[in-house]
Design an enzyme around this catalytic site. Structure first.
Site, PDB file in Angstrom:
ATOM      1  N   CYS A  44      22.220 -29.716  24.560  1.00 35.91           N
ATOM      2  CA  CYS A  44      21.076 -28.808  24.423  1.00 35.91           C
ATOM      3  C   CYS A  44      20.881 -28.486  22.944  1.00 35.91           C
ATOM      4  O   CYS A  44      21.845 -28.454  22.179  1.00 35.91           O
ATOM      5  CB  CYS A  44      21.356 -27.531  25.219  1.00 35.91           C
ATOM      6  SG  CYS A  44      20.155 -26.210  24.995  1.00 35.91           S
ATOM      7  N   SER A  91      20.439 -25.787  21.611  1.00 31.88           N
ATOM      8  CA  SER A  91      21.177 -24.569  21.216  1.00 31.88           C
ATOM      9  C   SER A  91      22.545 -24.950  20.643  1.00 31.88           C
ATOM     10  O   SER A  91      22.995 -24.344  19.667  1.00 31.88           O
ATOM     11  CB  SER A  91      21.350 -23.631  22.407  1.00 31.88           C
ATOM     12  OG  SER A  91      20.091 -23.285  22.936  1.00 31.88           O
ATOM     13  N   HIS A  93      21.941 -25.873  17.111  1.00 31.17           N
ATOM     14  CA  HIS A  93      21.718 -24.719  16.225  1.00 31.17           C
ATOM     15  C   HIS A  93      23.061 -24.165  15.720  1.00 31.17           C
ATOM     16  O   HIS A  93      23.197 -23.798  14.564  1.00 31.17           O
ATOM     17  CB  HIS A  93      20.989 -23.594  16.955  1.00 31.17           C
ATOM     18  CG  HIS A  93      19.546 -23.867  17.268  1.00 31.17           C
ATOM     19  ND1 HIS A  93      18.694 -24.498  16.400  1.00 31.17           N
ATOM     20  CD2 HIS A  93      18.794 -23.572  18.359  1.00 31.17           C
ATOM     21  CE1 HIS A  93      17.489 -24.578  16.951  1.00 31.17           C
ATOM     22  NE2 HIS A  93      17.526 -24.031  18.146  1.00 31.17           N
ATOM     23  N   HIS A 142      27.262 -26.091  27.148  1.00 27.82           N
ATOM     24  CA  HIS A 142      26.986 -24.975  28.069  1.00 27.82           C
ATOM     25  C   HIS A 142      26.032 -25.393  29.183  1.00 27.82           C
ATOM     26  O   HIS A 142      25.399 -24.542  29.798  1.00 27.82           O
ATOM     27  CB  HIS A 142      26.415 -23.798  27.280  1.00 27.82           C
ATOM     28  CG  HIS A 142      25.102 -24.142  26.636  1.00 27.82           C
ATOM     29  ND1 HIS A 142      25.028 -24.790  25.422  1.00 27.82           N
ATOM     30  CD2 HIS A 142      23.834 -23.986  27.059  1.00 27.82           C
ATOM     31  CE1 HIS A 142      23.761 -25.003  25.125  1.00 27.82           C
ATOM     32  NE2 HIS A 142      23.021 -24.534  26.110  1.00 27.82           N
ATOM     33  N   CYS A 188      21.229 -25.368  32.101  1.00 26.50           N
ATOM     34  CA  CYS A 188      20.598 -24.640  30.984  1.00 26.50           C
ATOM     35  C   CYS A 188      19.129 -25.036  30.843  1.00 26.50           C
ATOM     36  O   CYS A 188      18.248 -24.224  31.084  1.00 26.50           O
ATOM     37  CB  CYS A 188      21.314 -24.827  29.647  1.00 26.50           C
ATOM     38  SG  CYS A 188      20.388 -23.995  28.320  1.00 26.50           S
TER      39      CYS A 188
HETATM   40  P1  NAD Z   1      14.699 -30.343  21.854  1.00 32.71           P
HETATM   41  O1  NAD Z   1      15.230 -30.683  20.517  1.00 32.71           O
HETATM   42  O2  NAD Z   1      15.042 -31.222  23.020  1.00 32.71           O
HETATM   43  O3  NAD Z   1      13.098 -30.247  21.817  1.00 32.71           O
HETATM   44  C1  NAD Z   1      12.325 -29.807  20.742  1.00 32.71           C
HETATM   45  C2  NAD Z   1      10.955 -30.498  20.825  1.00 32.71           C
HETATM   46  O4  NAD Z   1      10.082 -29.969  19.825  1.00 32.71           O
HETATM   47  C3  NAD Z   1      11.000 -32.010  20.592  1.00 32.71           C
HETATM   48  O5  NAD Z   1      10.357 -32.675  21.669  1.00 32.71           O
HETATM   49  C4  NAD Z   1      10.237 -32.206  19.276  1.00 32.71           C
HETATM   50  O6  NAD Z   1       9.532 -33.440  19.239  1.00 32.71           O
HETATM   51  C5  NAD Z   1       9.282 -31.026  19.306  1.00 32.71           C
HETATM   52  N1  NAD Z   1       8.711 -30.613  18.003  1.00 32.71           N
HETATM   53  C6  NAD Z   1       9.248 -30.721  16.763  1.00 32.71           C
HETATM   54  N2  NAD Z   1       8.428 -30.168  15.848  1.00 32.71           N
HETATM   55  C7  NAD Z   1       7.355 -29.683  16.504  1.00 32.71           C
HETATM   56  C8  NAD Z   1       6.177 -28.973  16.117  1.00 32.71           C
HETATM   57  N3  NAD Z   1       5.936 -28.639  14.863  1.00 32.71           N
HETATM   58  N4  NAD Z   1       5.303 -28.594  17.088  1.00 32.71           N
HETATM   59  C9  NAD Z   1       5.516 -28.923  18.377  1.00 32.71           C
HETATM   60  N5  NAD Z   1       6.621 -29.597  18.796  1.00 32.71           N
HETATM   61  C10 NAD Z   1       7.528 -29.973  17.881  1.00 32.71           C
HETATM   62  O7  NAD Z   1      15.162 -28.837  22.169  1.00 32.71           O
HETATM   63  P2  NAD Z   1      15.530 -28.116  23.565  1.00 32.71           P
HETATM   64  O8  NAD Z   1      16.935 -28.440  23.952  1.00 32.71           O
HETATM   65  O9  NAD Z   1      14.430 -28.351  24.523  1.00 32.71           O
HETATM   66  O10 NAD Z   1      15.534 -26.590  23.099  1.00 32.71           O
HETATM   67  C11 NAD Z   1      14.348 -25.974  22.638  1.00 32.71           C
HETATM   68  C12 NAD Z   1      14.635 -24.592  22.095  1.00 32.71           C
HETATM   69  O11 NAD Z   1      15.012 -23.722  23.169  1.00 32.71           O
HETATM   70  C13 NAD Z   1      15.798 -24.532  21.094  1.00 32.71           C
HETATM   71  O12 NAD Z   1      15.484 -23.600  20.069  1.00 32.71           O
HETATM   72  C14 NAD Z   1      16.933 -24.013  21.941  1.00 32.71           C
HETATM   73  O13 NAD Z   1      17.927 -23.373  21.184  1.00 32.71           O
HETATM   74  C15 NAD Z   1      16.189 -23.029  22.799  1.00 32.71           C
HETATM   75  N6  NAD Z   1      16.898 -22.576  24.006  1.00 32.71           N
HETATM   76  C16 NAD Z   1      16.766 -21.252  24.328  1.00 32.71           C
HETATM   77  C17 NAD Z   1      17.354 -20.760  25.457  1.00 32.71           C
HETATM   78  C18 NAD Z   1      17.148 -19.312  25.851  1.00 32.71           C
HETATM   79  O14 NAD Z   1      17.861 -18.810  26.706  1.00 32.71           O
HETATM   80  N7  NAD Z   1      16.181 -18.624  25.283  1.00 32.71           N
HETATM   81  C19 NAD Z   1      18.109 -21.612  26.290  1.00 32.71           C
HETATM   82  C20 NAD Z   1      18.195 -22.966  25.946  1.00 32.71           C
HETATM   83  C21 NAD Z   1      17.586 -23.443  24.809  1.00 32.71           C
HETATM   84 ZN    ZN Z   2      21.067 -24.666  26.317  1.00 29.84          ZN
END
Ligand code: NAD
Ligand code: ZN
Length: 362
Positions: free
Chosen positions: A38, A40, A43, A59, A163
């Site tokens: 993921c 996260s 990060h 996770h 997740c």
């Molecule tokens: P990921 O890396 O799989 O996806 C990110 C996407 O954003 C990619 O498809 C990428 O092409 C796209 N992207 C890049 N730049 C962009 C832009 N300027 N505009 C639009 N799209 C763009 O990430 P993920 O695993 O899906 O996670 C996404 C976010 O969610 C992360 O910040 C992660 O930490 C967060 N997250 C939060 C929680 C929560 O509980 N709030 C839980 C899990 C993940």
């Molecule tokens: Zn996650």
């Protein structure tokens, strides 16, 4: 057993020999079968969020129960389970009023650096991550960090629910409570954003607009339910969304974790609309909003793990999969061995994958 250890930020994970103690009264020992990568985790690997190191990250996982503590009645050895970092006590004010993701009992939902569930024959403490540490062949967790699932559910698909899927789907259905016909924008269509799109389709949303810089992601988004796609490289995203919707959307979801896209999510709302921030914006960074927009009752809110009640939500998501409504197969871009984990994160960073999963039996 083997585990992938983060020793230092911005350094590759290292596979080490690690062990876990016998389960305490309310703990469960799980044989990890699958763990998803993921953003996260990334990060934390990049130091955008702090965590005591060394640590075993991960996770998003599914596995089989090996051993249970003396007080555990919920599961028995052989049961198939999905893990969730939203471990809950069930008795604090937030749990008893139904907001288990906000559990405040730190004896159950332990703070970073608090648990002692991993050891590795060195003096230095090895830290568990988010009460789980899924990048390991075994996990020792609290019994309230797992949900039992039906055995005919493929574990590599079940793991994704742990997740990415619960977070994206739950942000739409639980946090924002999108209703039939409402318009939705999802900014960032990775593993979590795709689940928000698929969730919006299940919730019966009207327009579902996917925003991503990767055309392959936009194409998959269309398969999962997006009615329109927006590529930020074709011009101002807010204007493109306003043009498509005749003035703005009811719900926007930021699923990327950046200041600019969080600000875009708020700016593209119709009067009365709600922006839900799912992405993890780097720790300490602030976002700026136009104060006037609040006069037209625009709202902005956070969402933790899709405001889940995972013991109820995850089995329901599995039913959606079984009925062909949740397209989990489409999430998996690569199946890796634990030893290939750094490659998986490099591909994530390059934006190439929706989800890579570690298959522990491979
Ligand atoms: P990921 O890396 O799989 O996806 C990110 C996407 O954003 C990619 O498809 C990428 O092409 C796209 N992207 C890049 N730049 C962009 C832009 N300027 N505009 C639009 N799209 C763009 O990430 P993920 O695993 O899906 O996670 C996404 C976010 O969610 C992360 O910040 C992660 O930490 C967060 N997250 C939060 C929680 C929560 O509980 N709030 C839980 C899990 C993940
Ligand atoms: Zn996650």
């Amino acid at each position: 057993m083997k585990a992938a250890v983060l020793h230092e930020v911005n350094k590759p994970l290292v596979i080490e020999d690690v062990s876990v103690p016998n389960p305490g009264p309310r703990e469960v020992l799980i044989r990890t079968k699958v763990a998803g990568l993921c953003h996260s985790d990334l990060h934390f690997m990049e130091g955008l969020y702090p965590h005591p190191l060394p640590a075993v990250l991960g996770h998003e996982s599914a596995g089989v129960v090996e051993k249970v503590g003396s007080d555990v009645t919920y599961v028995k050895p052989g049961d198939h389970v999905v893990t969730c970092l939203s471990v809950f006590c069930g008795t604090c004010d937030n749990c008893t009023t139904g907001r288990t993701v906000l559990c405040t009992d730190t004896t159950v939902k332990m703070l970073p650096g608090q648990s002692n569930r991993l050891s590795w024959g060195r003096k230095e403490k090895l830290n568990q991550f988010l009460n789980l540490s899924s990048f390991a062949e075994q996990m020792l967790v609290h019994e309230n960090a797992i949900v039992k699932i039906r055995k005919d559910m493929p574990l590599e698909l079940a793991a994704l629910i742990g997740c990415g899927v619960i977070t994206g789907y739950g942000a739409v259905v639980n946090t924002a409570k999108v209703t039939a016909g409402e318009s939705v924008v999802v900014i960032g269509c990775g593993g979590v954003g795709m689940a928000a799109i698929n969730g919006a389709e299940i919730a019966g949303a009207g327009r579902i607009i996917a925003v991503d810089t990767n055309p392959a992601k936009l194409q998959l988004a269309t398969k999962l339910g997006a009615t329109d796609i927006v590529d930020p490289r074709n011009g101002d995203v807010v204007q493109q969304v306003r043009d498509l919707t005749g003035g703005g959307v009811h719900h926007s979801f930021e699923v990327l974790g950046r200041k600019e896209t969080a600000e875009q999510a708020f700016a593209m709302l119709a009067p009365g609309g709600t922006a839900t921030i799912v992405g993890m914006i780097p720790f300490g960074q602030k976002i700026e909003l136009h104060g006037f927009d609040f006069l037209r009752e625009r709202k902005i809110q956070g969402s933790s793990m899709g405001s889940n009640h995972f013991r109820v939500d995850m089995p329901r998501l599995i039913e959606f999969y079984m009925r062909g409504k949740l397209h989990l197969e489409d999430w998996i871009s690569a199946k890796l061995k634990l030893s290939e984990i750094n490659e998986g994160f490099a591909n994530m960073k390059a934006g190439k994958t929706v989800r890579s999963v570690i298959m522990f039996d491979a």
